[in-house]
Design an enzyme around this catalytic site. Structure first.
Site, PDB file in Angstrom:
ATOM      1  N   ASP A 280    -108.187  10.608  44.338  1.00 16.37           N
ATOM      2  CA  ASP A 280    -108.037  12.143  45.149  1.00 16.37           C
ATOM      3  C   ASP A 280    -107.893  11.731  46.433  1.00 16.37           C
ATOM      4  OD1 ASP A 280    -108.212  14.960  45.128  1.00 16.37           O
ATOM      5  OD2 ASP A 280    -110.286  14.655  43.801  1.00 16.37           O
ATOM      6  N   ILE A 281    -107.250  12.745  47.235  1.00 15.12           N
ATOM      7  CA  ILE A 281    -107.758  13.061  48.140  1.00 15.12           C
ATOM      8  C   ILE A 281    -108.635  13.791  48.649  1.00 15.12           C
ATOM      9  CG2 ILE A 281    -105.874  15.100  49.113  1.00 15.12           C
ATOM     10  CD1 ILE A 281    -104.039  13.647  50.889  1.00 15.12           C
TER      11      ILE A 281
ATOM     12  N   ASN B  39     -97.358  25.142  51.177  1.00 17.46           N
ATOM     13  CA  ASN B  39     -96.138  26.009  51.131  1.00 17.46           C
ATOM     14  C   ASN B  39     -95.950  26.501  53.051  1.00 17.46           C
ATOM     15  OD1 ASN B  39     -96.825  28.587  50.536  1.00 17.46           O
ATOM     16  ND2 ASN B  39     -97.953  27.603  48.953  1.00 17.46           N
TER      17      ASN B  39
ATOM     18  N   GLY C 262    -101.003  22.998  42.819  1.00 19.40           N
ATOM     19  CA  GLY C 262    -101.643  20.877  43.237  1.00 19.40           C
ATOM     20  C   GLY C 262    -102.449  20.716  43.768  1.00 19.40           C
TER      21      GLY C 262
ATOM     22  N   ASP D 150    -102.302  20.958  46.980  1.00 13.70           N
ATOM     23  CA  ASP D 150    -103.019  22.403  47.925  1.00 13.70           C
ATOM     24  C   ASP D 150    -104.222  22.971  47.207  1.00 13.70           C
ATOM     25  OD1 ASP D 150    -103.257  24.002  49.679  1.00 13.70           O
ATOM     26  OD2 ASP D 150    -101.030  24.627  49.009  1.00 13.70           O
TER      27      ASP D 150
ATOM     28  N   GLY E 267     -94.147  16.835  43.065  1.00 14.77           N
ATOM     29  CA  GLY E 267     -94.859  17.264  42.520  1.00 14.77           C
ATOM     30  C   GLY E 267     -94.045  18.487  42.548  1.00 14.77           C
ATOM     31  N   ILE E 268     -94.707  19.395  41.995  1.00 16.29           N
ATOM     32  CA  ILE E 268     -94.295  21.317  42.599  1.00 16.29           C
ATOM     33  C   ILE E 268     -92.899  21.201  42.868  1.00 16.29           C
ATOM     34  CG2 ILE E 268     -93.913  23.989  42.216  1.00 16.29           C
ATOM     35  CD1 ILE E 268     -97.448  22.863  42.028  1.00 16.29           C
ATOM     36  N   TYR E 269     -92.125  20.745  43.944  1.00 19.38           N
ATOM     37  CA  TYR E 269     -90.828  20.452  44.605  1.00 19.38           C
ATOM     38  C   TYR E 269     -90.206  19.859  44.382  1.00 19.38           C
ATOM     39  CZ  TYR E 269     -93.076  23.544  48.391  1.00 19.38           C
ATOM     40  OH  TYR E 269     -93.702  24.921  48.958  1.00 19.38           O
TER      41      TYR E 269
HETATM   42  N1  AR6 Z   1    -104.863  13.680  45.284  1.00 20.43           N
HETATM   43  C1  AR6 Z   1    -104.214  14.115  46.097  1.00 20.43           C
HETATM   44  N2  AR6 Z   1    -102.811  13.758  45.156  1.00 20.43           N
HETATM   45  C2  AR6 Z   1    -102.190  15.502  44.403  1.00 20.43           C
HETATM   46  C3  AR6 Z   1    -103.610  15.462  43.485  1.00 20.43           C
HETATM   47  C4  AR6 Z   1    -104.572  15.226  44.544  1.00 20.43           C
HETATM   48  N3  AR6 Z   1    -106.000  15.861  44.167  1.00 20.43           N
HETATM   49  N4  AR6 Z   1    -102.986  16.228  42.835  1.00 20.43           N
HETATM   50  C5  AR6 Z   1    -101.793  16.532  43.142  1.00 20.43           C
HETATM   51  N5  AR6 Z   1    -101.891  15.397  43.613  1.00 20.43           N
HETATM   52  P1  AR6 Z   1     -97.871  18.868  44.987  1.00 20.43           P
HETATM   53  P2  AR6 Z   1     -94.701  19.691  46.812  1.00 20.43           P
HETATM   54  C6  AR6 Z   1    -100.191  14.668  43.964  1.00 20.43           C
HETATM   55  O1  AR6 Z   1     -97.326  19.636  43.663  1.00 20.43           O
HETATM   56  O2  AR6 Z   1     -94.480  18.961  45.205  1.00 20.43           O
HETATM   57  C7  AR6 Z   1     -97.891  24.093  45.970  1.00 20.43           C
HETATM   58  O3  AR6 Z   1     -98.439  24.865  45.163  1.00 20.43           O
HETATM   59  C8  AR6 Z   1     -99.121  14.900  43.089  1.00 20.43           C
HETATM   60  O4  AR6 Z   1     -99.611  13.853  41.759  1.00 20.43           O
HETATM   61  O5  AR6 Z   1     -99.004  19.015  45.097  1.00 20.43           O
HETATM   62  O6  AR6 Z   1     -95.288  19.176  47.918  1.00 20.43           O
HETATM   63  C9  AR6 Z   1     -97.881  24.455  46.901  1.00 20.43           C
HETATM   64  O7  AR6 Z   1     -98.781  25.580  47.595  1.00 20.43           O
HETATM   65  C10 AR6 Z   1     -97.897  14.953  44.071  1.00 20.43           C
HETATM   66  O8  AR6 Z   1     -97.783  13.087  43.357  1.00 20.43           O
HETATM   67  O9  AR6 Z   1     -97.272  19.152  46.051  1.00 20.43           O
HETATM   68  C11 AR6 Z   1     -96.680  23.835  46.971  1.00 20.43           C
HETATM   69  O10 AR6 Z   1     -95.920  25.933  46.908  1.00 20.43           O
HETATM   70  C12 AR6 Z   1     -98.175  14.950  44.764  1.00 20.43           C
HETATM   71  O11 AR6 Z   1     -99.863  15.509  45.092  1.00 20.43           O
HETATM   72  C13 AR6 Z   1     -96.415  23.091  46.238  1.00 20.43           C
HETATM   73  O12 AR6 Z   1     -97.200  22.926  45.575  1.00 20.43           O
HETATM   74  C14 AR6 Z   1     -97.667  15.917  45.620  1.00 20.43           C
HETATM   75  O13 AR6 Z   1     -97.435  17.289  44.801  1.00 20.43           O
HETATM   76  C15 AR6 Z   1     -95.748  21.837  47.121  1.00 20.43           C
HETATM   77  O14 AR6 Z   1     -95.345  21.010  45.813  1.00 20.43           O
END
Ligand code: AR6
Length: 167
Positions: free
Chosen positions: A8-9, A22, A30, A32, A117-119
């Site tokens: 967990d970062i 975003n 996620g 963020d 993740g979400i993107y």
């Molecule tokens: N520590 C490290 N990595 C994590 C954590 C954590 N606590 N939680 C999730 N991840 P995402 P995106 C990983 O969806 O795809 C948000 O709503 C996750 O498994 O967080 O860039 C923003 O506001 C994945 O590998 O980011 C934007 O709207 C990685 O983090 C949108 O999501 C990125 O997943 C951005 O989407």
């Protein structure tokens, strides 16, 4: 120096953690959401003063209640099939973060797997871009003595990074 860890970062004690935000910079799900929850409401208050951020760019704030001193917020591309500059924009995220870090004299930086993740950016492609972009930057900025951690949350990304860095 590049390290890969799984976890967990928000728990990382480094000069700066990177947020996969975003373009509003006003929070989301996620990583963020996790960063804003751990940092506390002061982070959102500072983010409100930044007027958002373009895809491929980055902006820095303090870390507030996080163990990290700073958060560098970057906006990854939404995957739309790969023909809309997604690879270039993702590389730009990693570069802009490292530019800001070196301008500030920060040396230890922890990255999440931006856009995967979400993107919806394919993890394998994103991993290659992340590693190559960071390796190129380190090569060009040897005197900065940067210590980079790729913090993988999910097992798939963790394995990909381990494999690609070992190759
Ligand atoms: N520590 C490290 N990595 C994590 C954590 C954590 N606590 N939680 C999730 N991840 P995402 P995106 C990983 O969806 O795809 C948000 O709503 C996750 O498994 O967080 O860039 C923003 O506001 C994945 O590998 O980011 C934007 O709207 C990685 O983090 C949108 O999501 C990125 O997943 C951005 O989407």
């Amino acid at each position: 120096m590049i390290q890969v860890i799984q976890g967990d970062i928000t728990k990382c004690s480094v000069d700066a953690i990177v947020n996969a935000a975003n373009s509003s910079l006003l929070g989301g799900g996620g990583v963020d959401g996790a960063i804003h929850r751990a940092a506390g409401p002061e982070l959102l208050a500072e983010c409100r003063t930044l007027n958002g951020c373009k895809t491929g760019d980055a902006k820095i704030t303090k870390g507030y209640r996080l163990p990290a001193n700073y958060v560098i917020h970057t906006v990854g591309p939404v995957w739309q099939g790969g023909q809309n500059q997604e690879p270039e924009l993702l590389a730009s995220c990693y570069r802009r973060v490292l530019e800001i870090a070196t301008e500030r004299g920060l040396t230890s930086i922890a990255f999440p797997n931006i856009s995967t993740g979400i993107y919806g950016f394919p993890k394998d492609k994103a991993c290659t871009i992340a590693i190559e972009t960071v390796q190129n930057f380190l090569e060009q900025h040897k005197t900065a003595r940067l210590e980079i951690q790729f913090v993988c949350f999910d097992e798939v990304n963790y394995r990909l990074y381990q494999q690609k860095l070992a190759a």
